[in-house]
Every structure is written in structure tokens, then in C-alpha cells.
Design a protein around this motif. Structure first.
Motif, PDB file in Angstrom:
ATOM      1  N   SER A   1       0.818  -1.219   0.000  1.00  0.00           N
ATOM      2  CA  SER A   1       0.000   0.000   0.000  1.00  0.00           C
ATOM      3  C   SER A   1       0.851   1.268   0.000  1.00  0.00           C
ATOM      4  N   VAL A   2       1.979   1.272   0.691  1.00  0.00           N
ATOM      5  CA  VAL A   2       2.860   2.444   0.656  1.00  0.00           C
ATOM      6  C   VAL A   2       3.488   2.574  -0.732  1.00  0.00           C
TER       7      VAL A   2
ATOM      8  N   ALA B   1      13.258   4.419  -0.018  1.00  0.00           N
ATOM      9  CA  ALA B   1      12.340   3.914  -1.032  1.00  0.00           C
ATOM     10  C   ALA B   1      11.262   3.058  -0.386  1.00  0.00           C
ATOM     11  N   ALA B   2      10.175   2.887  -1.129  1.00  0.00           N
ATOM     12  CA  ALA B   2       9.107   1.968  -0.743  1.00  0.00           C
ATOM     13  C   ALA B   2       9.026   0.882  -1.808  1.00  0.00           C
ATOM     14  N   LEU B   3       9.008  -0.351  -1.361  1.00  0.00           N
ATOM     15  CA  LEU B   3       8.943  -1.494  -2.265  1.00  0.00           C
ATOM     16  C   LEU B   3       7.712  -2.326  -1.961  1.00  0.00           C
ATOM     17  N   GLU B   4       7.175  -2.943  -2.994  1.00  0.00           N
ATOM     18  CA  GLU B   4       6.079  -3.887  -2.796  1.00  0.00           C
ATOM     19  C   GLU B   4       6.605  -5.127  -2.088  1.00  0.00           C
TER      20      GLU B   4
ATOM     21  N   GLY C   1       6.870  -6.158   6.418  1.00  0.00           N
ATOM     22  CA  GLY C   1       7.043  -7.460   5.807  1.00  0.00           C
ATOM     23  C   GLY C   1       7.628  -8.508   6.723  1.00  0.00           C
ATOM     24  N   THR C   2       7.552  -8.311   8.047  1.00  0.00           N
ATOM     25  CA  THR C   2       8.173  -9.252   8.980  1.00  0.00           C
ATOM     26  C   THR C   2       7.156 -10.095   9.747  1.00  0.00           C
ATOM     27  N   GLY C   3       5.889  -9.936   9.432  1.00  0.00           N
ATOM     28  CA  GLY C   3       4.842 -10.624  10.191  1.00  0.00           C
ATOM     29  C   GLY C   3       4.503 -11.998   9.648  1.00  0.00           C
TER      30      GLY C   3
END
Length: 167
Positions: A14-15, A43-46, A73-75
Motif C-alpha cells: 500500500s505504501v 524507497a518503498a517497495l512492494e 514485511g516481517t509478520g
């Protein structure tokens, strides 16, 4: 010591799409500025394991950054693949960092135990996965404040016999 050179990566669909504000990335950037660290890239990555791994490897191999901090992305969701991407490209583990981030984070919330973040080294670059929430990032950065300068000093192979006192 010269300024620590940082890359700050927010891992969030979303970011990256621009549908949500990057509050965790802002938290990291503010922290870096307050400490005089130099943000080389932000940066923002998918949430895409292959793209994350490629960006991490490119940053580490380029020699322009000392530390890459990721948030998100760590969950436990199926799209949370930052630890897998990080493990894919690191050459040496730094498990104590991930352990202390979880342990200290758990002082604020039991959700910290659900973070699967890892830390490791590729070439002369330290890569650390922080949680995706702004509060989790804040907790993690407070922990990193205790030893990040020394870690970078060691990665730069400078003054390796000198160890700062605790506290």
C-alpha cells in the motif's frame, strides 16, 4: 566517526502504491536526521521477495551504504517475505540484533514476539529488518542506538580493539 550512511526501505504494497502514508519510513528518516546519519536512499517497495532481495543486494554491493534498515514485511501474512529476502542475500547472520529487537520490543507489546525480522551482513553492510508499525520502528531504533555506531566501526575495520562501555 564519520556519518553512518543509511538506506531506508519500507516494504509495503500500500505504501509502494501510494494508498497509505509511510509513517514508519518517516519515523526512520526523522531518527536518522536527529543523529546526524546520512540517508543515501529511501524507497518503498512492494512485498515481493525477488525485488526486495535484489534491492538489498544492490545496496550492499554498491558500497555506498553502511546500514540498510527495512520496515515492514516481517509478520505472519502470506505477503510478509522481508526476512526470506534478507536471508537469501546475507553472507553472515547477526542473530543477536534480531533477538534483542524482539526482546526489547516485547517490553512494549507482546506482538513483538510475532516479528520474524532478521539481521545480517553482506560485504560491509549491515541489514536489519524492523517491524512495520511506527511504534515497533521506534522501539527498534532505540535498541539500535545502543550499538549501531560500534557495529559500523567494526564493519569498517576501524579501531576493532576498542569496545564502548555498556549503557
Amino acid at each position: 566517526m564519520e556519518a553512518i550512511r543509511l538506506a531506508l526501505l519500507t516494504i509495503s504494497d500500500s505504501v509502494a502504491r501510494g494508498t497509505r502514508d509511510d509513517r514508519s519510513g518517516e519515523t526512520m528518516a526523522a531518527w536518522a536526521g536527529e543523529r546526524g546519519h546520512r540517508v543515501v536512499e529511501r524507497a518503498a517497495l512492494e512485498d515481493d521477495q525477488e525485488r526486495i532481495a535484489l534491492r538489498l543486494a544492490t545496496l550492499a554491493d554498491g558500497g555506498a551504504v553502511d546500514v540498510v534498515l527495512t520496515t515492514g514485511g516481517t509478520g505472519f501474512t502470506s505477503r510478509d517475505l522481508t526476512p526470506e529476502a534478507t536471508r537469501e542475500i546475507i553472507e553472515r547472520d547477526a542473530p543477536g540484533i534480531a533477538e534483542v529487537l524482539r526482546a526489547e520490543g516485547a517490553r512494549s507489546t507482546d506482538a513483538a514476539w510475532l516479528s520474524r525480522g532478521v539481521a545480517g551482513i553482506r560485504r560491509g553492510t549491515l541489514i536489519v529488518n524492523l517491524p512495520g508499525s511506527p511504534s515497533g520502528v521506534t522501539d527498534g531504533l532505540q535498541v539500535l542506538d545502543r550499538f549501531l555506531d560500534h557495529a559500523v566501526q567494526l564493519l569498517r575495520d576501524r579501531d576493532t580493539e576498542s569496545h564502548p562501555p555498556r549503557g
